[in-house]
Design a protein around this motif. Sequence first.
Motif, PDB file in Angstrom:
ATOM      1  N   UNK A 211       0.838  -1.196   0.000  1.00 30.75           N
ATOM      2  CA  UNK A 211       0.000   0.000   0.000  1.00 30.75           C
ATOM      3  C   UNK A 211       0.874   1.247   0.000  1.00 30.75           C
ATOM      4  N   UNK A 212       0.690   2.100  -0.992  1.00 26.42           N
ATOM      5  CA  UNK A 212       1.350   3.407  -1.023  1.00 26.42           C
ATOM      6  C   UNK A 212       0.322   4.472  -0.659  1.00 26.42           C
ATOM      7  N   UNK A 213       0.636   5.266   0.357  1.00 26.45           N
ATOM      8  CA  UNK A 213      -0.280   6.328   0.777  1.00 26.45           C
ATOM      9  C   UNK A 213       0.132   7.681   0.195  1.00 26.45           C
ATOM     10  N   UNK A 214       1.019   7.682  -0.785  1.00 27.77           N
ATOM     11  CA  UNK A 214       1.485   8.929  -1.394  1.00 27.77           C
ATOM     12  C   UNK A 214       0.311   9.755  -1.919  1.00 27.77           C
ATOM     13  N   UNK A 215       0.073  10.957  -1.381  1.00 24.77           N
ATOM     14  CA  UNK A 215      -1.047  11.781  -1.873  1.00 24.77           C
ATOM     15  C   UNK A 215      -0.903  12.120  -3.355  1.00 24.77           C
ATOM     16  N   UNK A 216       0.314  12.418  -3.779  1.00 21.41           N
ATOM     17  CA  UNK A 216       0.534  12.760  -5.191  1.00 21.41           C
ATOM     18  C   UNK A 216       0.163  11.591  -6.091  1.00 21.41           C
ATOM     19  N   UNK A 217       0.681  10.430  -5.800  1.00 28.13           N
ATOM     20  CA  UNK A 217       0.450   9.265  -6.652  1.00 28.13           C
ATOM     21  C   UNK A 217      -1.025   8.894  -6.674  1.00 28.13           C
ATOM     22  N   UNK A 218      -1.664   8.872  -5.531  1.00 26.17           N
ATOM     23  CA  UNK A 218      -3.062   8.455  -5.481  1.00 26.17           C
ATOM     24  C   UNK A 218      -4.000   9.490  -6.092  1.00 26.17           C
ATOM     25  N   UNK A 219      -3.641  10.773  -5.998  1.00 25.63           N
ATOM     26  CA  UNK A 219      -4.487  11.805  -6.605  1.00 25.63           C
ATOM     27  C   UNK A 219      -4.458  11.709  -8.122  1.00 25.63           C
ATOM     28  N   UNK A 220      -3.261  11.577  -8.691  1.00 31.43           N
ATOM     29  CA  UNK A 220      -3.144  11.590 -10.148  1.00 31.43           C
ATOM     30  C   UNK A 220      -3.370  10.222 -10.788  1.00 31.43           C
ATOM     31  N   UNK A 221      -3.201   9.155 -10.020  1.00 25.72           N
ATOM     32  CA  UNK A 221      -3.315   7.818 -10.604  1.00 25.72           C
ATOM     33  C   UNK A 221      -4.483   7.030 -10.015  1.00 25.72           C
ATOM     34  N   UNK A 222      -5.526   7.750  -9.669  1.00 26.16           N
ATOM     35  CA  UNK A 222      -6.811   7.140  -9.330  1.00 26.16           C
ATOM     36  C   UNK A 222      -6.684   6.114  -8.198  1.00 26.16           C
ATOM     37  N   UNK A 223      -5.986   6.513  -7.141  1.00 23.79           N
ATOM     38  CA  UNK A 223      -5.853   5.693  -5.924  1.00 23.79           C
ATOM     39  C   UNK A 223      -5.185   4.348  -6.183  1.00 23.79           C
ATOM     40  N   UNK A 256       1.957  -3.150   8.605  1.00 21.41           N
ATOM     41  CA  UNK A 256       2.762  -1.916   8.552  1.00 21.41           C
ATOM     42  C   UNK A 256       3.980  -2.047   7.658  1.00 21.41           C
ATOM     43  N   UNK A 257       4.576  -3.240   7.608  1.00 17.27           N
ATOM     44  CA  UNK A 257       5.766  -3.439   6.769  1.00 17.27           C
ATOM     45  C   UNK A 257       5.443  -3.356   5.288  1.00 17.27           C
ATOM     46  N   UNK A 258       4.166  -3.486   4.946  1.00 17.41           N
ATOM     47  CA  UNK A 258       3.749  -3.430   3.544  1.00 17.41           C
ATOM     48  C   UNK A 258       3.022  -2.124   3.243  1.00 17.41           C
ATOM     49  N   UNK A 259       3.335  -1.086   3.973  1.00 14.29           N
ATOM     50  CA  UNK A 259       2.768   0.235   3.721  1.00 14.29           C
ATOM     51  C   UNK A 259       3.896   1.254   3.661  1.00 14.29           C
ATOM     52  N   UNK A 260       3.828   2.153   2.702  1.00  9.13           N
ATOM     53  CA  UNK A 260       4.862   3.163   2.524  1.00  9.13           C
ATOM     54  C   UNK A 260       4.215   4.485   2.124  1.00  9.13           C
ATOM     55  N   UNK A 261       4.855   5.570   2.516  1.00  6.71           N
ATOM     56  CA  UNK A 261       4.379   6.897   2.109  1.00  6.71           C
ATOM     57  C   UNK A 261       4.950   7.295   0.758  1.00  6.71           C
ATOM     58  N   UNK A 262       5.859   6.489   0.225  1.00  9.16           N
ATOM     59  CA  UNK A 262       6.482   6.798  -1.059  1.00  9.16           C
ATOM     60  C   UNK A 262       5.674   6.198  -2.206  1.00  9.16           C
ATOM     61  N   UNK A 263       5.679   6.876  -3.340  1.00 11.98           N
ATOM     62  CA  UNK A 263       5.033   6.367  -4.543  1.00 11.98           C
ATOM     63  C   UNK A 263       5.933   5.346  -5.222  1.00 11.98           C
ATOM     64  N   UNK A 268      13.647   7.031  -4.880  1.00 14.78           N
ATOM     65  CA  UNK A 268      14.153   6.372  -3.669  1.00 14.78           C
ATOM     66  C   UNK A 268      13.498   5.007  -3.487  1.00 14.78           C
ATOM     67  N   UNK A 269      12.194   4.936  -3.760  1.00 11.91           N
ATOM     68  CA  UNK A 269      11.494   3.667  -3.633  1.00 11.91           C
ATOM     69  C   UNK A 269      11.952   2.691  -4.712  1.00 11.91           C
TER      70      UNK A 269
END
Length: 299
Positions: A211-223, A256-263, A268-269
């Motif tokens: 799961x990526x919680x990146x606001x940028x990625x989810x906003x532009x790439x439809x979650x 938690x280990x499968x969640x990241x704030x990075x897109x 870096x990811x």
Amino acid sequence: MTPPSSASPSLDWPSLAVHALWWGWFPAFLVTWEALPWGGRLGLLVLGWAVLFWNYAVLHNHMHLPIAKPALLRAVVSRTLGLACGFPFRGYSLHHFNHHRFNDGPGDWGQRRPGESVPRYLVRSTLTPWVWPFGMLSQVWRAAKTRRRRLELLLDFAVVDGTLLALLCWRPAQGLALLGLWLAGQVSIHWLNLAAHFDTDARQRDALATTSTSPFYNFFFFNAGYHQAHHLWPQAPWRELSAATQKLAEAGRIRPALQTSQAPINPRWVTHVVRSYGAAPCARQTESTITSGTPSAGT
């Protein structure tokens, strides 16, 4: 846990707007190519790659819930989305539903091979359908099953391969440029699948995807970053995935280990995944995770 609503609008305007970018780019590519200098052609191809990459997010959602429900428009959009990404639509959707059935575990046609590095996986996955497609063709042909699906499969191969062949015969350099664009875009698409299943386990329903919680990625790439929720509920509209992810987290069904704030497109990811991806593929799953509606969700 109650699944999210599967209701979606008759016309998904944000998705259609992104697809409209390709309808602007492709005619410009055909018409202006000969008049452009090499620098202009390169810029047009870079723009085309960005349009392709963005359209893949739309194609992915359209396979699960159509972005245009009227039958004729739905059929046209299916073909043109496939053409935008260089994938015969019906063939790719059958491949994708197989992925949802096995979640990157044994049985998934797109699974990495034992000991396979990230670059090798990306090159193999991208080139195999173009260079040695026979195994994949037999897989999707058997999966199509019905006469209608097989006719769609033949139509979609004719649309994609026929367009490329016609352009190669008309303007060989431009045809090769389109093929190169598709290959570059498909490497990027296969990367997204790899990153979305980094360190996942097909045996565990709380570890099917990253799961990526990146606001940028989810906003532009439809979650698209909320991939664990998508694998648990493939028919959930993209608008519901953020709330569904929150419910899963509250219920302890996202590790938690499968969640990241990075897109997954964050350099870096990318570097982290390339360096860290283990060579061993996912172990065999013991429970089906596909929903009853998914196989018929193709358009």
